[in-house]
Design a protein around this motif. Structure first.
Motif, PDB file in Angstrom:
ATOM      1  N   THR A  63       0.854  -1.175   0.067  1.00 14.86           N
ATOM      2  CA  THR A  63      -0.057   0.139  -0.127  1.00 14.86           C
ATOM      3  C   THR A  63       0.805   1.284   0.030  1.00 14.86           C
ATOM      4  N   PHE A  65       1.544   3.009   2.601  1.00 15.72           N
ATOM      5  CA  PHE A  65       0.843   3.818   3.549  1.00 15.72           C
ATOM      6  C   PHE A  65       1.517   3.636   5.031  1.00 15.72           C
ATOM      7  N   ASP A  66       1.512   4.618   6.023  1.00 19.48           N
ATOM      8  CA  ASP A  66       2.231   4.184   7.113  1.00 19.48           C
ATOM      9  C   ASP A  66       1.071   4.545   8.038  1.00 19.48           C
ATOM     10  N   LEU A  67       0.741   3.754   9.309  1.00 15.40           N
ATOM     11  CA  LEU A  67      -0.324   4.249  10.153  1.00 15.40           C
ATOM     12  C   LEU A  67       0.225   5.463  11.050  1.00 15.40           C
ATOM     13  N   ILE A  70      -0.183   8.461   8.741  1.00 16.21           N
ATOM     14  CA  ILE A  70      -1.450   8.741   8.794  1.00 16.21           C
ATOM     15  C   ILE A  70      -2.141   9.188  10.095  1.00 16.21           C
ATOM     16  N   GLY A  83       0.258   1.396  15.042  1.00 17.59           N
ATOM     17  CA  GLY A  83       0.969   2.136  14.000  1.00 17.59           C
ATOM     18  C   GLY A  83       2.394   2.299  13.815  1.00 17.59           C
ATOM     19  N   THR A  91       4.608   6.936   2.381  1.00 24.21           N
ATOM     20  CA  THR A  91       3.779   7.662   2.872  1.00 24.21           C
ATOM     21  C   THR A  91       4.196   9.036   2.762  1.00 24.21           C
ATOM     22  N   LEU A 114      -7.416   5.176   4.400  1.00 19.58           N
ATOM     23  CA  LEU A 114      -7.775   4.087   5.643  1.00 19.58           C
ATOM     24  C   LEU A 114      -7.933   2.720   5.227  1.00 19.58           C
ATOM     25  N   LYS A 116      -6.578   1.417   2.913  1.00 13.62           N
ATOM     26  CA  LYS A 116      -5.388   0.533   2.236  1.00 13.62           C
ATOM     27  C   LYS A 116      -4.450   0.463   3.786  1.00 13.62           C
ATOM     28  N   ALA A 117      -4.630   1.653   4.627  1.00  9.16           N
ATOM     29  CA  ALA A 117      -4.038   1.210   5.857  1.00  9.16           C
ATOM     30  C   ALA A 117      -4.342  -0.012   6.765  1.00  9.16           C
ATOM     31  N   LYS A 118      -5.903  -0.163   6.615  1.00  3.84           N
ATOM     32  CA  LYS A 118      -6.291  -1.291   7.181  1.00  3.84           C
ATOM     33  C   LYS A 118      -5.783  -2.714   6.424  1.00  3.84           C
ATOM     34  N   LYS A 120      -3.031  -2.944   5.083  1.00  2.00           N
ATOM     35  CA  LYS A 120      -1.551  -2.937   5.693  1.00  2.00           C
ATOM     36  C   LYS A 120      -1.316  -3.448   6.951  1.00  2.00           C
TER      37      LYS A 120
END
Length: 151
Positions: A63, A65-67, A70, A83, A91, A114, A116-118, A120
């Motif tokens: 993804t 993305f990095d929580l 985010i 996270g 990200t 969100l 994509k974060a889920k 990941k």
């Protein structure tokens, strides 16, 4: 050459996990004094084998993305201790390239981030479960070896 610390930071795992991989022969390393070093090409091969294992046990989701990031841009809505265990340099570049703050995202863009974060996080959960299984197998092997030594 990479140190145990370098690898633990890259993978977002504890340094002891990397030491265990080395002790158990999952990751080849050279020792100089008390410090272990892993050649870059060996680390890359290890990562490919690890990715192949993960892809056989669940969907491969990349993804970017990095929580933690985010969480920062959403005012802490997402992030926290969980996270902090998930890392991706993509990200910041993704957010910077869009030149948007979280408040400037449309609802659909926020949903996409969100979701994509889920995904990941679900992949990270699978990774942790695999690491647990490997550690358990290592312990069982050590127990068997000790029992055989006693006989």
């Amino acid at each position: 050459m990479l140190t145990i610390r370098d690898i633990s930071i890259r993978l977002g795992v504890n340094e002891e996990t990397v030491r265990r991989w080395i002790r158990n022969g999952h990751l080849e390393a050279e020792q100089s004094g008390r410090t272990y070093y892993v050649r870059e090409e060996i680390f890359e091969r290890f990562m490919q084998e690890r990715d192949n294992l993960i892809s056989r046990t669940g969907p491969s989701i990349s993804t970017g993305f990095d929580l933690t990031t985010i969480g920062a841009v959403t005012g802490g809505v997402v992030g926290g201790p969980i996270g902090n265990t998930i890392g991706s340099a993509n990200t910041l570049s993704m957010l910077a390239s869009k030149r948007k703050l979280w408040d400037d995202f449309s609802i659909n863009e926020k949903l996409e981030v969100l979701e994509k974060a889920k995904e990941k996080l679900e992949l990270e959960s699978q990774k942790i479960q695999l690491e647990y299984k490997i550690a358990k197998m290592d312990l069982e092997e050590e127990i068997r070896n000790l029992k055989e030594a006693v006989r």
